[in-house]
Design an enzyme around this catalytic site. Structure first.
Site, mmCIF file in Angstrom:
data_model
loop_
_atom_site.group_PDB
_atom_site.id
_atom_site.type_symbol
_atom_site.label_atom_id
_atom_site.label_comp_id
_atom_site.label_asym_id
_atom_site.label_seq_id
_atom_site.Cartn_x
_atom_site.Cartn_y
_atom_site.Cartn_z
ATOM 1 N N TYR A 241 0.828 -1.224 0.000
ATOM 2 C CA TYR A 241 0.000 0.000 0.000
ATOM 3 C C TYR A 241 0.854 1.263 0.000
ATOM 4 C CZ TYR A 241 -4.483 -2.349 1.088
ATOM 5 O OH TYR A 241 -5.632 -3.088 1.065
HETATM 6 N N1 MLZ Z 1 -1.960 3.965 -0.147
HETATM 7 C C1 MLZ Z 1 -2.195 3.709 -1.527
HETATM 8 C C2 MLZ Z 1 -2.938 2.391 -1.749
HETATM 9 C C3 MLZ Z 1 -4.228 2.311 -1.075
HETATM 10 C C4 MLZ Z 1 -4.890 0.999 -1.270
HETATM 11 C C5 MLZ Z 1 -6.147 1.007 -0.539
HETATM 12 N N2 MLZ Z 1 -6.802 -0.238 -0.405
HETATM 13 C C6 MLZ Z 1 -7.208 -0.919 -1.541
HETATM 14 C C7 MLZ Z 1 -2.935 4.867 -2.138
HETATM 15 O O1 MLZ Z 1 -3.414 5.708 -1.401
HETATM 16 O O2 MLZ Z 1 -3.045 4.951 -3.353
#
Ligand code: MLZ
Length: 441
Positions: A241
């Site tokens: 993430y």
């Molecule tokens: N932090 C990253 C990925 C978020 C993913 C969220 N869950 C599916 C972003 O903000 O793009």
């Protein structure tokens, strides 16, 4: 097998031609809850799914929806939150389109914004607790405002009661599921793609997802998700993430933490006091060197102090006979001088200030690191595990900072300070550090 709501969702995606039965991955039950599971072996960097723009939920889409005319000028996340809440609460036929997506969204996550008071008491003394409380305060104020300005005046669009809890729900959904780092997108919910879970062991962030053209002859855009690693059929597809988030941010945003040491951070807030007699000069120097009157320093476990922290501290503590350094003739070189211990007094003050701040912070936790470590192994809830990891992590960082300044304290008598450096530069100090006197002729 899959819960009925997820089956309905998958059928909807098939009917809408977002996916086909040949899709490399599909929703599945995994240890995190729902996730994306490979239906066949998936190669590294292979596209796992593609979601066309008409299925994205972002503020542009909301502006074009039934509530668009009342969302004009709202913060993007507020518009999307109102949209989600309305789709969740509405009972008329108009709600059918997004129903199956809304129905797979969780009621809550392990984010600290959903914790009870009792659960929050497990992070007493932590920075995460104060962040959580201020985030909830922020959401509450935004809610009260939008309730007064948008919801209440438009009963026809919102013919049901919307509570602060609904708002916190939407906030939590967006914080955990929305993609926020896409070209030209503030934040966007991508149904199906948002089922992807996080893996600590994937340390490449690049190329996992992107927005691209839907094809050579199409002006439409699609969201495309790739698997950063090879995945065997039946296994979960995962991404990283965010490599830059601390455990506190992960806990607040997503409701999990990692055991990776450098996810543990503590933010020190330092400032030039307005009552400092040299406030104006110090602020000028701070700002010329990329720092502010109130400056945050994120300290990470196992990492050196941020490079500007020591000069900033020495500047803040500068006073007495050292204050000549603040005179304007030194303006171009002052920061260089502060990169090294300036005077014994100054260095001693910064050690004392930092160490006593660390010790007072350390005394506000209810448990010791040893007690935390003991609890870690046991059979505990996911929220308690987060709480323990966070409070132990903060304490470790604080101890590390204290340790650094304890060592500095022990070096106080060995350091070379500004006056000695200056004499040496002028050639007035001999090899052994004795001052050379000229014999009067
Ligand atoms: N932090 C990253 C990925 C978020 C993913 C969220 N869950 C599916 C972003 O903000 O793009």
């Amino acid at each position: 097998s899959l819960p009925p709501s997820v089956q309905t969702f998958w059928k909807w995606l098939n009917d809408e031609k977002v996916v086909s039965s040949k899709s490399p991955a599909k929703p599945g039950m995994v240890k995190e809850g729902l996730g994306l599971v490979a239906q066949r072996d998936i190669g590294r960097n292979e596209v796992v799914l593609e979601v066309p723009k008409k299925f994205w939920i972002n503020s542009d889409m909301v502006l074009g929806s039934e509530i668009g005319r009342v969302c004009d000028g709202l913060k993007p996340w507020i518009s999307v939150a109102l949209f989600l809440i309305r789709e969740k609460l509405r009972e008329d036929e108009g709600g059918a389109y997004w129903r199956s997506y809304i129905d797979i969204l969780p009621e809550f996550t392990d984010s600290t914004i959903f914790w009870s008071e009792e659960e929050l008491s497990e992070i007493e003394g932590t920075q995460l607790l104060s962040t959580t409380l201020s985030v909830k305060e922020y959401v509450k104020n935004e809610f009260l405002q939008v309730q007064e300005q948008v919801i209440s005046p438009n009963k026809r669009l919102f013919p049901f009661e919307i509570t602060l809890d609904d708002f916190i729900w939407a906030f939590g959904i967006l914080r955990s599921r929305a993609f926020s780092r896409l070209r030209g997108q503030n934040l966007v919910l991508i149904p199906l793609a948002d089922l992807i879970n996080h893996s600590a062991s994937i340390t490449t962030e690049d190329y996992a997802y992107e927005i691209k053209g839907a094809g050579l002859f199409s002006r439409d855009q699609i969201f495309s998700l790739r698997s950063p690693i090879y995945v065997k059929a039946g296994q979960q597809v995962l991404i990283q993430y965010d490599l830059n988030k601390s455990n506190a941010e992960l806990a607040l945003d997503y409701g999990f933490i990692e055991s990776t040491p450098d996810r543990n951070t503590y933010t020190l807030t330092l400032q030039i006091s307005e009552s400092d007699p040299y406030f104006d000069d110090k602020l000028d120097i701070a700002e010329t060197n990329g720092t502010k009157a109130v400056q945050y320093f994120d300290i990470t476990l196992g990492r050196p102090l941020p490079p500007k922290m020591l000069p900033y501290l020495r500047l803040v503590a500068l006073g007495g006979t050292d204050s000549f350094l603040l005179e304007s003739i030194f303006r171009n070189s002052v920061w260089d001088h502060l990169e090294l211990p300036f005077s014994r007094d100054n260095e001693e003050v910064i050690c004392q200030v930092v160490r006593s701040a660390c010790q007072s912070a350390l005394s506000s936790y209810r448990t010791t690191i040893e007690e935390d470590e003991k609890l870690k192994g046991g059979n505990i809830s996911s929220r308690l595990e987060i709480a323990i990891g966070i409070r132990a992590g903060e304490k470790k960082v604080l101890q590390q900072i204290d340790e650094v300044f304890k060592e500095k304290e022990m070096e106080l008598d060995e350091n070379e300070y500004y006056q000695e450096r200056r004499l040496r530069d002028l050639g007035l100090v001999g090899e052994q550090g004795d001052i050379i006197f000229w014999e009067p002729k």
